[in-house]
Scaffold this active site. Sequence first.
Site, PDB file in Angstrom:
ATOM      1  N   GLU A 200       0.852  -1.194   0.000  1.00 12.07           N
ATOM      2  CA  GLU A 200       0.000   0.000   0.000  1.00 12.07           C
ATOM      3  C   GLU A 200       0.878   1.231   0.000  1.00 12.07           C
ATOM      4  O   GLU A 200       2.013   1.181   0.470  1.00 12.07           O
ATOM      5  CB  GLU A 200      -0.791   0.059   1.318  1.00 12.07           C
ATOM      6  CG  GLU A 200      -2.153  -0.495   1.271  1.00 12.07           C
ATOM      7  CD  GLU A 200      -2.889  -0.298   2.596  1.00 12.07           C
ATOM      8  OE1 GLU A 200      -3.950  -0.898   2.682  1.00 12.07           O
ATOM      9  OE2 GLU A 200      -2.430   0.409   3.514  1.00 12.07           O
ATOM     10  N   GLU A 288      -9.305  -1.148   7.522  1.00 14.44           N
ATOM     11  CA  GLU A 288      -9.797  -2.496   7.818  1.00 14.44           C
ATOM     12  C   GLU A 288     -11.054  -2.364   8.666  1.00 14.44           C
ATOM     13  O   GLU A 288     -11.371  -1.283   9.157  1.00 14.44           O
ATOM     14  CB  GLU A 288      -8.744  -3.297   8.585  1.00 14.44           C
ATOM     15  CG  GLU A 288      -8.436  -2.739   9.966  1.00 14.44           C
ATOM     16  CD  GLU A 288      -7.749  -3.747  10.879  1.00 14.44           C
ATOM     17  OE1 GLU A 288      -7.765  -4.953  10.572  1.00 14.44           O
ATOM     18  OE2 GLU A 288      -7.239  -3.330  11.921  1.00 14.44           O
ATOM     19  N   ASN A 290     -12.837  -4.091  12.084  1.00 14.04           N
ATOM     20  CA  ASN A 290     -12.674  -4.999  13.217  1.00 14.04           C
ATOM     21  C   ASN A 290     -14.050  -5.514  13.617  1.00 14.04           C
ATOM     22  O   ASN A 290     -14.946  -4.738  13.937  1.00 14.04           O
ATOM     23  CB  ASN A 290     -11.998  -4.292  14.384  1.00 14.04           C
ATOM     24  CG  ASN A 290     -10.548  -3.972  14.082  1.00 14.04           C
ATOM     25  OD1 ASN A 290      -9.879  -4.720  13.368  1.00 14.04           O
ATOM     26  ND2 ASN A 290     -10.051  -2.866  14.583  1.00 14.04           N
TER      27      ASN A 290
HETATM   28  P1  ADP Z   1      -8.161  -2.218  18.946  1.00 10.43           P
HETATM   29  O1  ADP Z   1      -8.338  -1.407  17.726  1.00 10.43           O
HETATM   30  O2  ADP Z   1      -9.419  -2.658  19.585  1.00 10.43           O
HETATM   31  O3  ADP Z   1      -7.161  -1.674  19.871  1.00 10.43           O
HETATM   32  P2  ADP Z   1      -6.096  -4.031  18.349  1.00 10.43           P
HETATM   33  O4  ADP Z   1      -5.741  -4.274  16.918  1.00 10.43           O
HETATM   34  O5  ADP Z   1      -5.170  -3.219  19.165  1.00 10.43           O
HETATM   35  O6  ADP Z   1      -7.552  -3.502  18.360  1.00 10.43           O
HETATM   36  O7  ADP Z   1      -6.315  -5.437  19.037  1.00 10.43           O
HETATM   37  C1  ADP Z   1      -7.077  -5.632  20.212  1.00 10.43           C
HETATM   38  C2  ADP Z   1      -6.326  -6.497  21.151  1.00 10.43           C
HETATM   39  O8  ADP Z   1      -6.124  -7.794  20.629  1.00 10.43           O
HETATM   40  C3  ADP Z   1      -4.998  -5.901  21.415  1.00 10.43           C
HETATM   41  O9  ADP Z   1      -4.753  -6.027  22.776  1.00 10.43           O
HETATM   42  C4  ADP Z   1      -4.061  -6.693  20.541  1.00 10.43           C
HETATM   43  O10 ADP Z   1      -2.790  -6.800  21.138  1.00 10.43           O
HETATM   44  C5  ADP Z   1      -4.755  -8.024  20.444  1.00 10.43           C
HETATM   45  N1  ADP Z   1      -4.627  -8.589  19.113  1.00 10.43           N
HETATM   46  C6  ADP Z   1      -5.228  -8.162  17.992  1.00 10.43           C
HETATM   47  N2  ADP Z   1      -4.944  -8.935  16.950  1.00 10.43           N
HETATM   48  C7  ADP Z   1      -4.127  -9.896  17.419  1.00 10.43           C
HETATM   49  C8  ADP Z   1      -3.489 -11.024  16.842  1.00 10.43           C
HETATM   50  N3  ADP Z   1      -3.633 -11.331  15.576  1.00 10.43           N
HETATM   51  N4  ADP Z   1      -2.713 -11.779  17.635  1.00 10.43           N
HETATM   52  C9  ADP Z   1      -2.578 -11.488  18.925  1.00 10.43           C
HETATM   53  N5  ADP Z   1      -3.165 -10.454  19.539  1.00 10.43           N
HETATM   54  C10 ADP Z   1      -3.936  -9.671  18.806  1.00 10.43           C
HETATM   55  P1  ADP Z   2      -3.932  -3.781  12.443  1.00  4.25           P
HETATM   56  O1  ADP Z   2      -4.729  -4.914  11.952  1.00  4.25           O
HETATM   57  O2  ADP Z   2      -2.611  -4.177  12.914  1.00  4.25           O
HETATM   58  O3  ADP Z   2      -4.713  -2.928  13.373  1.00  4.25           O
HETATM   59  P2  ADP Z   2      -4.258  -1.598  10.514  1.00  4.25           P
HETATM   60  O4  ADP Z   2      -4.358  -1.759   9.046  1.00  4.25           O
HETATM   61  O5  ADP Z   2      -5.483  -1.261  11.248  1.00  4.25           O
HETATM   62  O6  ADP Z   2      -3.601  -2.906  11.118  1.00  4.25           O
HETATM   63  O7  ADP Z   2      -3.150  -0.496  10.807  1.00  4.25           O
HETATM   64  C1  ADP Z   2      -2.704  -0.205  12.084  1.00  4.25           C
HETATM   65  C2  ADP Z   2      -2.019   1.149  12.079  1.00  4.25           C
HETATM   66  O8  ADP Z   2      -0.933   1.175  11.152  1.00  4.25           O
HETATM   67  C3  ADP Z   2      -2.895   2.300  11.656  1.00  4.25           C
HETATM   68  O9  ADP Z   2      -3.635   2.815  12.723  1.00  4.25           O
HETATM   69  C4  ADP Z   2      -1.882   3.305  11.140  1.00  4.25           C
HETATM   70  O10 ADP Z   2      -1.274   3.985  12.193  1.00  4.25           O
HETATM   71  C5  ADP Z   2      -0.843   2.428  10.499  1.00  4.25           C
HETATM   72  N1  ADP Z   2      -1.106   2.265   9.058  1.00  4.25           N
HETATM   73  C6  ADP Z   2      -1.744   1.256   8.438  1.00  4.25           C
HETATM   74  N2  ADP Z   2      -1.785   1.426   7.106  1.00  4.25           N
HETATM   75  C7  ADP Z   2      -1.137   2.576   6.847  1.00  4.25           C
HETATM   76  C8  ADP Z   2      -0.808   3.295   5.647  1.00  4.25           C
HETATM   77  N3  ADP Z   2      -1.153   2.846   4.442  1.00  4.25           N
HETATM   78  N4  ADP Z   2      -0.137   4.466   5.774  1.00  4.25           N
HETATM   79  C9  ADP Z   2       0.236   4.929   6.981  1.00  4.25           C
HETATM   80  N5  ADP Z   2      -0.023   4.299   8.130  1.00  4.25           N
HETATM   81  C10 ADP Z   2      -0.702   3.126   8.085  1.00  4.25           C
HETATM   82 MG    MG Z   3      -6.441  -1.874  13.004  1.00  3.16          MG
END
Ligand code: ADP
Ligand code: ADP
Ligand code: MG
Length: 669
Positions: A200, A288, A290
């Site tokens: 991306e 994304e 959730n």
């Molecule tokens: P939120 O946007 O609710 O904060 P996060 O992406 O931070 O969502 O995930 C929520 C919780 O679940 C966090 O505490 C994160 O560390 C845990 N978590 C999320 N995805 C995974 C994963 N694939 N494996 C392990 N822990 C995860």
């Molecule tokens: P996760 O599943 O780990 O939560 P996300 O796609 O939600 O993954 O991304 C988590 C964080 O990573 C976002 O909140 C942002 O800070 C950063 N991020 C993700 N995609 C981009 C992007 N294309 N450019 C800049 N920052 C990004």
């Molecule tokens: Mg996310």
Amino acid sequence: MFDKILIANRGEIAVRIIRTCKLMGIKTVAVYSEVDFRSPYVQVADESCLIGPARAQDSFLNPVKILEVAVSLGCQAVHPGYGFLSENPEFARMVLEAGLVFIGPTVEAIALLGDKMASKALAMKTGVPVVPGRQEPVANLDEALRTAKEIGFPVLLKPAAGGGGRGMRIVNDMTELPGALESCRIETQKSFGDDRIFVERFITRPRHIEIQIIGDNFGNIIHLGERECSIQRRYQKVIEETPSRAIHGSLRNEMGKIACDLARAAGYTSAGTVEFILDAEKNYYFLEMNTRLQVEHPVTELVTGLDLVELQIRIAAGEPLNIEQEDVLIKGWAIEARICAEDPSRGFLPTTGMITRYAIPTGKNVRVDSGIDAGSVITIHYDSLLTKVSAWGANREEARKTLIRALNGYHVEGITTNLDFVNSILSHPAFASAELSTNFIDEHFEDGQSRIPPSEQDLHYMTMAAVLVSHTRRNLVRDSLRPMSPHVGGAEPTPTIHKYVVRTSHNVFDVLLEGSEQNRRWNVTVNDKQYKVVAPEFEYYRRRLKLYVDGIANMFRLQYLDNHIKAYFCGIVRIFEIYTPLEWGLAHFMLRDIKPVKENSLKCPMPGLITAVIVEEGTQVRKGQELLRMESMKMESAVAAPRDGQIDKVLAKPGQTVDTDEILITFKE
Ligand code: ADP
Ligand code: ADP
Ligand code: MG
């Protein structure tokens, strides 16, 4: 409605879900691993059951075991919380096959939206703007290079199955790509058992904006406004708020509508979150979705007055949503801070240990979602999130100040946390003026420390707190000794002006106290600034002092370190050495003379008489600790250790007369 629900989770989120169940009259079953039997969530549940060893694979990630418990204890539904099995479509399917209700969206919706590439494809089809990039996983390095050139550097490599910020890599130019692709591939394979990676455009200095949505089984879908989660470390959120300064009325409505459209297209039910990033020009791009309750849902609850867990349960039980979009009113502002077992000075590495002392903040407009208590053991097996502290205010500034004050009164001992770090973020001028981006921490902090020095006023406040506690303690000691005093003629009048010299690693302050302990009202001068102070009692057990400075209440955490005081306030942590002018004269004299590193003896600072020797051979002492007392010119004063160390020999004896530079005590090595 259900009679009994199993909560397939632990910690603060299990406590949170149980709270709503109790309000709804639903019984709860907690599951726990071998290290969790004493956790608060196990105590508050109606029933609980051991499901296996600490390792998550053997307990919280073991669907068979969890469902055995749910069925045998007569539960009708399972709430997965967040993390663990919450976004696992296979688990949701197994729950249904066991004849239970999964409190969350359908198996199909989880499967579709859980995959970042599939959900991005759906978003594009629905007309939701997505981050520019390629819609298929990259097969090899050549393809990755070609794609990156098309998009333009910098680019972001992302695991399709990703979550929790894992595996992502920023690539600034061609030369970085091979290494980044390789390490991303290894990490995503290890974390998710999937090696699909997509490319991306990396949006520089974006803000993270997400929309909370909720839908029922009758096709009603509404949104509950946005949350801004731009304060992140390692792509993970630390501080979240709602509403967002970056979002105005029409943009809110537009993003809200788009999020609902996407959810509708996916056949979504229950609570969910559509995540976007917003660039400097206020273009937003879908990241994304959730498919679960989000960690930061409390801020949405604080401004809408809704209970998201209750709504999830009612929807799962087949009730229609009882509110419409027009009924959703956003009132005031809310900010949440995540308190995690991690060390900001060491790259946010997780920490472990036992909580030995624990006091949560209380107060109006403060909400604490805590999963721990004194005696809780923090292990390597689970997420580092311990507690969420949230505050509500009529506006952003009020919420921010209330949250800072709450964190000033939050005491966790026994384990390193990010508590002071998050408080220094909240106290930072750039946070106060809402100049936020996902780069915030890198831009304004280094090794967990703010790049700008603390304000003079905050340091003065801390100095006053430390001096007042120290002064009170000195006077208690003096009063308790008074009956033994050889003076005749009744009580001496208590002097009303007290002078102290206070030293920290960075500053020296002259402090003048005018007043008395009896009415707790003081006029305090720090250097040349004057303050009116009222000091209610020091809560010794909680290590907490409340001080009214010029009419405004402030909370401080204070800890004695021998005869120094370590104080915590607004994320600033300092050790205060407090001296009377006489002691200061001596300490100053000594400190000027002593080379701190090599010195292995205590030399006599002045000619005089030794009146008491406080330490003995073998005692472990800290720099500044009182070692002996001397009398000189009819005044008695303490002589402090010039360094940390273990006492080797004590050469001075009480009653002995000594001269300047005579060696009184030697240290080992
Ligand atoms: P939120 O946007 O609710 O904060 P996060 O992406 O931070 O969502 O995930 C929520 C919780 O679940 C966090 O505490 C994160 O560390 C845990 N978590 C999320 N995805 C995974 C994963 N694939 N494996 C392990 N822990 C995860
Ligand atoms: P996760 O599943 O780990 O939560 P996300 O796609 O939600 O993954 O991304 C988590 C964080 O990573 C976002 O909140 C942002 O800070 C950063 N991020 C993700 N995609 C981009 C992007 N294309 N450019 C800049 N920052 C990004
Ligand atoms: Mg996310």
